[in-house]
Design a protein around this motif. Structure first.
Motif, PDB file in Angstrom:
ATOM      1  N   TYR A   1       2.269 -26.107 -49.166  1.00  0.00           N
ATOM      2  CA  TYR A   1       2.514 -24.849 -48.968  1.00  0.00           C
ATOM      3  C   TYR A   1       3.496 -24.581 -47.340  1.00  0.00           C
ATOM      4  N   ILE A   2       4.355 -24.007 -47.545  1.00  0.00           N
ATOM      5  CA  ILE A   2       5.398 -23.997 -46.861  1.00  0.00           C
ATOM      6  C   ILE A   2       5.252 -22.521 -46.106  1.00  0.00           C
ATOM      7  N   ALA A   3       5.352 -22.012 -44.567  1.00  0.00           N
ATOM      8  CA  ALA A   3       5.477 -21.251 -44.045  1.00  0.00           C
ATOM      9  C   ALA A   3       6.241 -21.088 -42.461  1.00  0.00           C
ATOM     10  N   ASN A   4       6.005 -20.222 -42.544  1.00  0.00           N
ATOM     11  CA  ASN A   4       6.367 -20.010 -40.769  1.00  0.00           C
ATOM     12  C   ASN A   4       5.410 -19.550 -40.147  1.00  0.00           C
ATOM     13  N   ILE A   5       5.879 -19.719 -38.758  1.00  0.00           N
ATOM     14  CA  ILE A   5       5.535 -18.987 -37.260  1.00  0.00           C
ATOM     15  C   ILE A   5       5.110 -17.092 -37.407  1.00  0.00           C
ATOM     16  N   VAL A   6       6.863 -17.498 -37.309  1.00  0.00           N
ATOM     17  CA  VAL A   6       6.914 -15.519 -37.881  1.00  0.00           C
ATOM     18  C   VAL A   6       7.140 -15.177 -39.048  1.00  0.00           C
ATOM     19  N   LYS A   7       6.802 -14.573 -40.038  1.00  0.00           N
ATOM     20  CA  LYS A   7       7.613 -13.578 -41.555  1.00  0.00           C
ATOM     21  C   LYS A   7       8.560 -12.994 -41.387  1.00  0.00           C
ATOM     22  N   CYS A   8       9.398 -12.405 -40.544  1.00  0.00           N
ATOM     23  CA  CYS A   8      10.755 -11.802 -40.497  1.00  0.00           C
ATOM     24  C   CYS A   8      11.548 -12.572 -39.628  1.00  0.00           C
ATOM     25  N   ARG A   9      13.284 -12.592 -39.734  1.00  0.00           N
ATOM     26  CA  ARG A   9      14.296 -12.970 -39.303  1.00  0.00           C
ATOM     27  C   ARG A   9      14.534 -12.362 -38.126  1.00  0.00           C
ATOM     28  N   PRO A  10      14.743 -13.711 -37.698  1.00  0.00           N
ATOM     29  CA  PRO A  10      14.455 -12.954 -35.550  1.00  0.00           C
ATOM     30  C   PRO A  10      16.402 -12.778 -35.634  1.00  0.00           C
ATOM     31  N   PRO A  11      16.664 -11.463 -35.139  1.00  0.00           N
ATOM     32  CA  PRO A  11      18.195 -11.434 -35.406  1.00  0.00           C
ATOM     33  C   PRO A  11      19.217 -12.665 -34.576  1.00  0.00           C
ATOM     34  N   HIS A  12      20.168 -13.103 -35.306  1.00  0.00           N
ATOM     35  CA  HIS A  12      21.423 -14.173 -34.864  1.00  0.00           C
ATOM     36  C   HIS A  12      20.594 -15.280 -34.900  1.00  0.00           C
ATOM     37  N   ASN A  13      19.168 -14.893 -35.751  1.00  0.00           N
ATOM     38  CA  ASN A  13      18.378 -16.700 -35.653  1.00  0.00           C
ATOM     39  C   ASN A  13      17.785 -17.354 -34.060  1.00  0.00           C
ATOM     40  N   ARG A  14      17.246 -16.289 -32.883  1.00  0.00           N
ATOM     41  CA  ARG A  14      17.562 -16.537 -31.853  1.00  0.00           C
ATOM     42  C   ARG A  14      16.116 -17.000 -31.916  1.00  0.00           C
ATOM     43  N   ASP A  15      15.077 -18.233 -31.383  1.00  0.00           N
ATOM     44  CA  ASP A  15      13.998 -18.539 -31.182  1.00  0.00           C
ATOM     45  C   ASP A  15      13.028 -16.745 -31.356  1.00  0.00           C
ATOM     46  N   PRO A  16      12.131 -16.617 -31.511  1.00  0.00           N
ATOM     47  CA  PRO A  16      10.943 -15.619 -32.019  1.00  0.00           C
ATOM     48  C   PRO A  16      10.476 -15.797 -30.569  1.00  0.00           C
ATOM     49  N   LEU A  17      10.299 -14.330 -30.480  1.00  0.00           N
ATOM     50  CA  LEU A  17      10.218 -14.261 -28.766  1.00  0.00           C
ATOM     51  C   LEU A  17       8.013 -13.725 -29.144  1.00  0.00           C
ATOM     52  N   GLU A  18       7.500 -13.912 -27.817  1.00  0.00           N
ATOM     53  CA  GLU A  18       6.430 -14.643 -27.408  1.00  0.00           C
ATOM     54  C   GLU A  18       5.372 -13.144 -28.304  1.00  0.00           C
ATOM     55  N   LEU A  19       5.556 -11.603 -27.870  1.00  0.00           N
ATOM     56  CA  LEU A  19       5.730 -10.747 -28.759  1.00  0.00           C
ATOM     57  C   LEU A  19       5.784 -10.727 -29.970  1.00  0.00           C
ATOM     58  N   GLU A  20       6.931 -11.211 -30.434  1.00  0.00           N
ATOM     59  CA  GLU A  20       7.088 -10.920 -32.135  1.00  0.00           C
ATOM     60  C   GLU A  20       6.010 -12.278 -32.736  1.00  0.00           C
TER      61      GLU A  20
END
Ligand code: URA
Length: 188
Positions: A77-96
């Motif tokens: 089963y494959i998933a991600n820490i955040v479920k929506c794309r951060p703009p321009h593929n930047r790292d997700p923010l702490e808040l996100e």
């Protein structure tokens, strides 16, 4: 609640600004009873367009990595820490990450895997420990909340720096051994 009901609940999520800019939610894919979960960082452009994790260039390499240990997407089963794309593929923010991680924690509870492999530093620092050092600690097992967790280099990092590939092959072989020892169904 089953995994589809959880996905439906997640569809409407606007808990952080990424919910406003995404094309598609990228919830997760694979066997909802998998013994092994793979957790990446967050969707990129292709994932956002297709609504599925790891379908771009890094995803192709991930498929090749799975094939090296005789696995494919249907067995994990494959998933991600955040479920929506951060703009321009930047790292997700702490808040996100903080706003999103409860969805992943519920996914992990429902799938109830024996093993989790974090793909890259961002996943490892969110799930294994805050000060995880990917260069020093990749390939090592950590016990977290009753689940064995390991991090390997993110496939995108392996595309950027192929010199890391031999170490990752060793890590994949370690993973294969542990699957054989701890998972009854994965290689059936
Ligand atoms: N990188 C990730 O971390 N996750 C994806 O789904 C795609 C690329």
């Amino acid at each position: 609640m089953d995994i589809n009901e959880l996905k439906n609940a997640c569809e409407g999520c606007k808990d952080c600004p990424l919910g406003l800019t995404r094309t598609n939610l990228v919830f997760g894919v694979g066997d909802p009873n998998a013994e092994l979960m793979l957790i990446g960082e967050g969707p990129g452009e292709q994932e956002d367009l297709q609504g599925e994790p790891f379908v771009g260039a890094a995803g192709k390499l991930l498929d090749d990595m799975l094939e090296m240990i005789y696995l494919d997407r249907s067995k994990v089963y494959i998933a991600n820490i955040v479920k929506c794309r951060p703009p321009h593929n930047r790292d997700p923010l702490e808040l996100e990450k903080n706003a999103c991680i409860h969805w992943l924690r519920e996914q992990i509870k429902l799938v109830s895997p024996k093993l989790i492999v974090c793909l890259g530093r961002i996943s490892a620092t969110a799930l294994i420990k805050e000060d995880f050092k990917i260069t020093r600690e990749h390939g090592q097992w950590f016990e977290v909340g009753g689940i064995k967790m390991m991090a390997i280099y993110h496939p995108a990092a392996l595309l950027r720096d192929p010199s890391k590939r031999p170490e990752t092959f060793v890590d994949l072989k370690t993973l294969q051994r542990t699957i054989k020892e701890t998972c009854l169904n994965t290689y059936r």
